[in-house]
Scaffold this active site. Structure first.
Site, short mmCIF file in Angstrom:
data_model
loop_
_atom_site.label_atom_id
_atom_site.label_comp_id
_atom_site.label_asym_id
_atom_site.label_seq_id
_atom_site.Cartn_x
_atom_site.Cartn_y
_atom_site.Cartn_z
N ARG A 171 0.92 -1.17 0.09
CA ARG A 171 -0.10 -0.05 0.19
C ARG A 171 0.77 1.16 -0.05
O ARG A 171 0.25 2.36 -0.38
CB ARG A 171 -0.87 -0.09 1.05
CG ARG A 171 -1.92 0.92 1.08
CD ARG A 171 -3.17 0.51 1.99
NE ARG A 171 -2.84 0.78 3.50
CZ ARG A 171 -3.60 0.53 4.54
NH1 ARG A 171 -4.63 0.21 4.51
NH2 ARG A 171 -2.90 0.25 5.79
N VAL A 177 -10.12 1.25 -3.33
CA VAL A 177 -9.49 -0.02 -3.29
C VAL A 177 -8.42 0.06 -2.03
O VAL A 177 -7.90 1.02 -1.82
CB VAL A 177 -8.82 -0.62 -4.60
CG1 VAL A 177 -9.83 -0.85 -5.80
CG2 VAL A 177 -7.65 0.42 -5.07
N GLU A 178 -7.97 -1.01 -1.55
CA GLU A 178 -7.12 -1.22 -0.69
C GLU A 178 -7.31 -0.36 0.56
O GLU A 178 -6.53 0.36 1.26
CB GLU A 178 -5.55 -0.76 -1.25
CG GLU A 178 -5.16 -2.13 -2.31
CD GLU A 178 -3.65 -1.54 -2.40
OE1 GLU A 178 -2.84 -0.98 -1.61
OE2 GLU A 178 -3.23 -2.26 -3.50
N GLY A 179 -8.32 -0.24 0.83
CA GLY A 179 -9.00 0.11 2.20
C GLY A 179 -9.37 1.56 1.87
O GLY A 179 -8.98 2.60 1.49
#
Length: 821
Positions: free
Chosen positions: A377, A499-501
């Site tokens: 991330r 995305v990704e949180g």
């Protein structure tokens, strides 16, 4: 005696400011009482009573066994009652990763010399060659409009180029056939590709981020590594990782997908394996994957491998062609054409050896994901969104000089300069944070809180940059086609936000919620002590953490007040920094101390309720984030040699961030529970009022002018962007037109002067011809004006299409949305 009483608060603040130990507090307190008693001519009885009480209190606090019995023990018991139970997934998430520079900022006394001592990331000659050649060529081969509106995918030759040149194995060590590039190099590649084509960028990004290769490198067995890593590096396998389920998005730890350990037939013999059922969606590269990474909760009801029934989240690798695996059709994420789609399976039997790391890693999937997520991330989304921002800044800046209205380049209008300023300042800070964070990964860090900070703030600033760019280019931006250089980025921005949180979750719950525990020097120690079943050890650990915490809070309270009164002018900073940045370091130190103090007050007064005060938590996270972004900006300015031409970008970015941090403080204080506490906090943090205002218009004009003028500053700001020199390319023609426009401006000035003097008649090209005939300009200058006009007309052109937008032609097997020349 009156003076001694009046001096008491000053003495207390001084001791707290200096971080005096408990012994020093006791000695100074005794001395103060002695002098006060002498000046006040106290009676012997009064002295005995007061000193007796003082020594009793001092003894309770100073003698640890007594303190633990009378103070820490009851507090620990009460703390255990109010402390929410910590699940295994919460504990793993908190313990995952490392604490880096954000820890300095949260403690209230950032060591700026340490920040500046971090090495600036650099590419090796091999990495630089890959950027200049393979990555440049992949950009040239990738055409976003062709991918998105004609093919619906990358062309076969681009897929093959990605495989052949090792793009899918950038993080894989050379011993397995990979490139073994640094995290910084990984970020550079993604950033450059994102200035050209999202499909290429995402296709390269995902296999090198959180996925099978990353998990295998850290946790795989030797057999798994030796089999899969060479195949992944060569592009023989296309990986994906399936985590998100329809009923478990942001709350990924609650995934309903499950596996049951049981006996079954594998390769003709009965073995202990697992039957797995799952339903996943939003899986990037899923539709074309040959190797499926899968997260699910594993159960052992018959206790075939141990005594625990619920083993926990587990990660496995499954060939996509394994019987029972269903690879679904494609999602269309806002018309982006990178491969993305669902997959599922029901009671799919597989051997336990397919668990990443083998059977011994059953139930360790959540830890694996949390530990690897911080690195991925920190690179992928910051890189891709910074790339989009570089495209927007360079192209829109050039467009603003080429495009004229009211006989003036639109970039000269203050209304246009305002968004241009935001674009330039935001990009300078975004790229600084991206580079510094990637450098931290190369130093061996896995900064979980920092990864959340850069994910949220870089994607949000990219949204602001692209939105501002769309406002500036107007109709050019809203008409899609090959000539539109920004519309596709505008369409796809919400993908990075989601995305990704998801960003709402990241800001409201993760940045401060995780940062308050991980970055604070004592909170996690207190929590671990409270959860320790060994009562004696727990009391000793809790006592030590608690009183260290108390001293830490008093220290930051005093520092906050003193720096607020003095304007932080006396805060020490490194000697070798740029003089014009001294006040920024001092004010950042002040805000750092204020954050540490107000965070402690919030945690003490609200306790577990703070977790549910998501608006307050988000604002506290904003402060921490803005301090981190400002730190990265100052480090960039130093690392790039204090480029004075770039200074307006640095100054605007810092002023803007500090003003926003100040507003975040105000938002916390104004909404803090209890009016008295709110008033006290405001008096301590801003005793003389708030120091920051918005960046000045003059500074903004300086920033905007840097974006519309070819210069080394503009090149540094958009460094490593793909910039073609092709007038049939939407970005390339802007570059050529900008150069021609700058060269044409003094020629046009001569023509205007001659026309004003009455020497010329006509308009447009006719006026230029008259000027040439009259000797005002040369034939070469006239040709330059003609060339400028041709390029300008290409820049402002928009595309048009057949009446049916090519739909009928596509149904007949012909190319669809092609622009009409």
């Amino acid at each position: 005696m009156i003076w001694m009483i009046l001096a008491l608060p000053l003495i207390a603040v001084s001791l707290a400011y200096l971080g005096a130990t408990l012994a020093i507090w006791t000695l100074v307190g005794a001395a103060w009482l002695g002098v006060t008693a002498w000046l006040g001519a106290w009676s012997t009885l009064a002295v005995a009573l007061v000193f007796g009480a003082f020594l009793l209190v001092a003894g309770v606090f100073s003698l640890k066994p007594l303190r633990r019995a009378m103070i820490s023990g009851p507090l620990l018991a009460g703390y255990r009652r109010i402390l929410p139970p910590m699940s295994d997934t919460e504990r793993i998430a908190l313990e995952a990763g490392t604490v880096w520079w954000e820890g300095e900022l949260f403690r209230g006394r950032p060591d700026w010399a340490r920040l500046l001592s971090f090495p600036q990331p650099k590419l090796t000659p091999e990495e630089q060659s890959f950027i200049d050649n393979e990555t440049e060529e992949l950009c040239r081969l990738s055409n976003d409009w062709e991918c998105s509106h004609e093919l619906g995918d990358l062309p076969p030759q681009v897929w093959q180029f990605i495989r052949d040149k090792g793009f899918l194995g950038m993080i894989i060590p050379k011993q397995y056939g990979g490139k073994e590039f640094s995290a910084y190099m990984h970020s550079q590649v993604i950033t450059k590709l994102s200035t050209r084509c999202s499909a290429s960028a995402v296709t390269v990004m995902v296999p090198n981020s959180l996925g099978p290769a990353e998990l295998l490198l850290h946790y795989g067995t030797d057999a798994q590594k030796n089999h899969y890593l060479p195949r992944l590096a060569k592009g023989m396998e296309i990986p994906c990782f399936a985590l998100t389920s329809p009923h478990a998005g942001s709350d990924a730890a609650s995934i309903p997908d499950f596996g049951v350990i049981c006996k079954g037939t594998w390769e003709g013999r009965e073995v202990v394996g697992m039957r797995v059922t799952w339903d996943k969606r939003y899986i990037t590269l899923g539709p074309v994957s040959t190797l499926l990474g899968l997260a699910f909760r594993l159960y052992d009801p018959d206790k075939l491998v141990g005594e625990v029934e619920d083993l926990g989240i587990t990660c496995a690798l499954i060939p996509s062609n394994h019987p029972g695996v269903h690879i679904g059709r494609r999602h269309i994420p806002l018309n982006a054409v990178f491969q993305n789609g669902p997959n599922w399976g029901k009671d799919v039997f597989m051997p336990l050896d397919w668990i990443i790391g083998g059977p011994k890693m059953a139930g360790q999937g959540w830890r694996m994901l949390m530990e690897c997520l911080a690195a991925g991330r920190s690179i992928s989304l910051p890189g891709s969104n910074t790339g989009m921002a570089k495209l927007a800044v360079r192209a829109v800046g050039g467009y603003s000089r080429v495009r004229s209205q009211f006989k003036t380049a639109i970039g000269r209008f203050e209304g246009i300069q305002e968004p241009l300023t935001r674009m330039g300042g935001n990009l300078y800070m975004m790229d600084a944070a991206r580079v510094m964070t990637a450098g931290a990964i190369d130093l061996g860090e896995k900064p979980s809180v920092v990864s959340a900070i850069v994910k949220y703030h870089v994607t949000e600033r990219a949204r602001q940059v692209v939105n501002d760019g769309m406002d500036i280019i107007g109709g050019k931006g809203i008409c899609l086609g090959p000539s539109n250089f920004l519309g596709r980025a505008y369409q796809q921005l919400p993908i990075g936000i989601t995305v990704e949180g998801a960003n709402i979750l990241t800001r409201s719950l993760i940045i401060f919620g995780q940062g308050a525990i991980r970055c604070h020097p004592f909170v996690l120690r207190e929590m671990l002590a409270a959860n320790n079943p060994d009562s004696a050890t727990a009391l000793v650990d809790f006592d030590d953490a608690l009183f260290s915490h108390l001293g830490h809070t008093l220290h930051n309270a005093a520092r906050t007040l003193v720096m607020g009164i003095t304007g932080s002018h006396f805060v020490g900073v490194p000697r070798d920094i740029a003089p014009e940045t001294t006040r920024y370091y001092q004010q950042l130190t002040r805000f750092s101390s204020a954050l540490a103090f107000i965070a402690d007050v919030a945690m003490v007064t609200m306790g577990g309720d703070l977790k549910r005060k998501e608006k307050l938590s988000a604002r506290l996270g904003d402060i921490l984030s803005l301090l981190y972004l400002s730190s990265a900006t100052l480090k960039r300015f130093e690392a790039e040699g204090r480029q004075q031409a770039d200074a307006p970008l640095m100054h605007w970015a810092i002023w803007d961030a500090m003003f926003k941090a100040q507003n975040a403080f105000e938002g916390v204080i104004s909404n803090f529970p209890g009016r008295a506490r709110s008033i006290l906090l405001r008096r301590l943090i801003f005793p003389l009022g708030r120091p920051y205002v918005v960046p000045s218009d003059l500074l903004g004009t300086q920033v905007a002018n840097l974006l519309i003028e070819p210069s080394a500053t503009r090149d540094r700001l958009t460094a490593d962007m793909y910039v073609p020199r092709d007038e049939d390319d939407a970005v390339g023609v802007i570059e050529l037109a900008l150069e021609a426009t700058v060269q044409a401006e003094p020629i046009e000035a001569k023509i205007r002067a001659a026309a004003k003097a009455g020497r010329l008649d006509g308009r447009g090209a006719q006026l230029a011809a008259s000027a040439c005939e009259a000797g005002v300009i040369t034939p070469a200058e006239q040709a330059l004006l003609t060339r400028r006009d041709e390029l300008r007309d290409k820049v402002i052109r928009v595309d048009d299409f057949p009446q049916d937008l090519g739909i009928r032609r596509e149904s007949e097997g012909q190319p669809g949305l092609r622009a009409v020349a």
